[in-house]
Motif scaffolding. Sequence first.
Motif, PDB file in Angstrom:
ATOM      1  N   ASN A 111       1.082  -1.662   0.082  1.00 61.14           N
ATOM      2  CA  ASN A 111      -0.320  -0.233  -0.008  1.00 61.14           C
ATOM      3  C   ASN A 111       1.060   1.313   0.004  1.00 61.14           C
ATOM      4  OD1 ASN A 111      -2.616   0.520  -0.188  1.00 61.14           O
ATOM      5  ND2 ASN A 111      -3.113   0.503   2.160  1.00 61.14           N
ATOM      6  N   ARG A 119       7.118   9.592  -5.047  1.00 59.18           N
ATOM      7  CA  ARG A 119       6.723  10.801  -5.147  1.00 59.18           C
ATOM      8  C   ARG A 119       7.560  11.178  -3.899  1.00 59.18           C
ATOM      9  NH1 ARG A 119       0.542   8.124  -5.323  1.00 59.18           N
ATOM     10  NH2 ARG A 119       1.348   7.904  -7.165  1.00 59.18           N
ATOM     11  N   GLU A 177     -12.087  -4.293  -0.987  1.00 60.30           N
ATOM     12  CA  GLU A 177     -12.928  -3.626  -1.452  1.00 60.30           C
ATOM     13  C   GLU A 177     -14.220  -4.516  -1.012  1.00 60.30           C
ATOM     14  OE1 GLU A 177     -14.158  -1.638  -3.327  1.00 60.30           O
ATOM     15  OE2 GLU A 177     -11.591  -1.012  -4.036  1.00 60.30           O
TER      16      GLU A 177
ATOM     17  N   GLY B  26      -0.875  11.137  -7.862  1.00 53.72           N
ATOM     18  CA  GLY B  26      -1.794  10.472  -6.817  1.00 53.72           C
ATOM     19  C   GLY B  26      -3.309  11.650  -6.885  1.00 53.72           C
ATOM     20  N   TYR B  28      -4.762  12.623  -4.526  1.00 55.22           N
ATOM     21  CA  TYR B  28      -4.762  13.801  -3.956  1.00 55.22           C
ATOM     22  C   TYR B  28      -3.611  14.606  -3.253  1.00 55.22           C
ATOM     23  CZ  TYR B  28      -9.817  11.098  -2.129  1.00 55.22           C
ATOM     24  OH  TYR B  28     -10.843  10.862  -2.134  1.00 55.22           O
ATOM     25  N   MET B 113      -7.940   1.749  -7.455  1.00 54.77           N
ATOM     26  CA  MET B 113      -8.516   1.180  -6.259  1.00 54.77           C
ATOM     27  C   MET B 113      -7.481   1.975  -4.987  1.00 54.77           C
ATOM     28  SD  MET B 113      -9.547  -2.461  -8.505  1.00 54.77           S
ATOM     29  CE  MET B 113     -10.508  -3.237  -6.758  1.00 54.77           C
ATOM     30  N   THR B 114      -6.250   1.306  -4.809  1.00 55.23           N
ATOM     31  CA  THR B 114      -6.104   1.415  -3.701  1.00 55.23           C
ATOM     32  C   THR B 114      -6.357   2.795  -2.854  1.00 55.23           C
ATOM     33  OG1 THR B 114      -4.106  -0.016  -4.371  1.00 55.23           O
ATOM     34  CG2 THR B 114      -3.687   1.261  -2.461  1.00 55.23           C
ATOM     35  N   ASN B 117      -9.858   3.370  -1.863  1.00 51.16           N
ATOM     36  CA  ASN B 117     -10.392   2.835  -0.421  1.00 51.16           C
ATOM     37  C   ASN B 117     -10.748   3.603   0.737  1.00 51.16           C
ATOM     38  OD1 ASN B 117     -11.512   0.521   0.207  1.00 51.16           O
ATOM     39  ND2 ASN B 117      -8.968   0.582   1.085  1.00 51.16           N
ATOM     40  N   ARG B 119     -12.159   5.924   0.709  1.00 54.04           N
ATOM     41  CA  ARG B 119     -11.817   7.457   1.002  1.00 54.04           C
ATOM     42  C   ARG B 119     -12.987   8.675  -0.277  1.00 54.04           C
ATOM     43  NH1 ARG B 119      -5.488   6.862   0.357  1.00 54.04           N
ATOM     44  NH2 ARG B 119      -5.619   4.572   1.681  1.00 54.04           N
ATOM     45  N   SER B 124     -14.661   4.875  -5.633  1.00 49.23           N
ATOM     46  CA  SER B 124     -14.131   2.970  -5.587  1.00 49.23           C
ATOM     47  C   SER B 124     -15.298   2.484  -6.062  1.00 49.23           C
ATOM     48  CB  SER B 124     -14.667   3.162  -4.351  1.00 49.23           C
ATOM     49  OG  SER B 124     -13.267   3.437  -3.575  1.00 49.23           O
TER      50      SER B 124
END
Lengths: 204, 204
Positions: A111, A119, A177, B26, B28, B113-114, B117, B119, B124
């Motif tokens: 994750n 980043r 999920e 990403g 966000y 998806m990660t 998830n 959020r 999602s």
Amino acid sequence: MDKNLKRMATMHRMQVTGLEIFYKKGYYNTSVDDILKELSLSKGAFYYHFQSKDDFFVSIIQNLIVRKVYSLLIEPIEGKEDPFRAIEACFENAMSTAEHNELDYGFVLSNFMTEFNGRNELISKYLRDIYKVWEVNIVTLLQKGKTDGYVARHVDSEGVATFLISSYMGVRMLMVEGNSKMLSYQFLQQVKQYLKSLEQPQLA
Amino acid sequence: MDKNLKRMATMHRMQVTGLEIFYKKGYYNTSVDDILKELSLSKGAFYYHFQSKDDFFVSIIQNLIVRKVYSLLIEPIEGKEDPFRAIEACFENAMSTAEHNELDYGFVLSNFMTEFNGRNELISKYLRDIYKVWEVNIVTLLQKGKTDGYVARHVDSEGVATFLISSYMGVRMLMVEGNSKMLSYQFLQQVKQYLKSLEQPQLA
DNA sequence: AATAAAACCGACCAAGTGGTCGGTTGAAAA
DNA sequence: TTTTCAACCGACCACTTGGTCGGTTTTATT
């Protein structure tokens, strides 16, 4: 000495809560204040113990993630006799903790690797190193398994390790999920099927 | 008509660039301004065409991600005679595009998806739906393969689909850390090994 | 009780964030 | 030529972010 204890205790509390929230909401989507609110602590306390948000996360890797990956995914298979049974048992255990909504550090690893990729090079490196140790560990186990007559000669140990880790991280991603019980079962079954195809045929 | 064309062109340009940057940094961690700077467009243009940042991403899913997943991962195996050869060829192709740093939409899928998830439930769901279509597609192929004598009777099609998708998403995750050529090769080899163990033994 | 250092507080800051809105532009329609 | 309006501009807003810093409280030591 006693002081040091308090310092450690507070830092540890911060790290545990930090990891929990970072994991749930993502690192970049979690503010330092989010964590401090949960702990009823102030900015002052945070920046007294840690230099920056990044530095804080590095300390989480070193104090929590590394150790957990070792104890959950590396040590359980180290030096085991039958590599395939060892891997199966280890994965079963890991999937079981994952199902019960506990932090599963194999997945925590993937994750964060995803989130930090491109980043933050420093943090990426720390995470990549953990993954590499895991991989080397599996490869070693398989090589030993060859000499011990468990693993077929033609097997590419590195490839198998890559494939196992990949599928593990992948299925853990799908599990977030929902429907994790079914996915977990399917995954373990197919791993067995796959590993079976790598066995050294026993001469009766 | 001409006006409509210009509208579509601008929106498309925004979506393509948006996906590229969202994927790289990403969702966000990417600001609307980041995308607009790249396009030399203004806030006004953005919010003229899209209601919000979230709405913008939904449009990217519908206009880019869905279609690409279909054309790269779903259509290539649809209705094929030999399921295993079809899957192998499809994965080979996908890994090849992935290696050449093009956007690989199977991984784009898992990546987002990660990130979303827990959020953003709406987004999602959109992503999960794409994944489900992919999965159903593989299951259908395998089932047909059973009646056609390619796939062994005992095989759990759902389980195999889960395992294949998992391992694919997993290895793609590892590939972002570099060494993608080797990982890609190892993955494809092990997939072949695995699929072989699911074959219906041919009666000579 | 006095002291000093460690631990913690929270107002504050500059730099962003998503989103708004009154205004400009340029091309097609009249 | 004038009108109209979709497309676009960019200053602005309220809010959040990581991080700072002068000050207060706790704690162990003397």
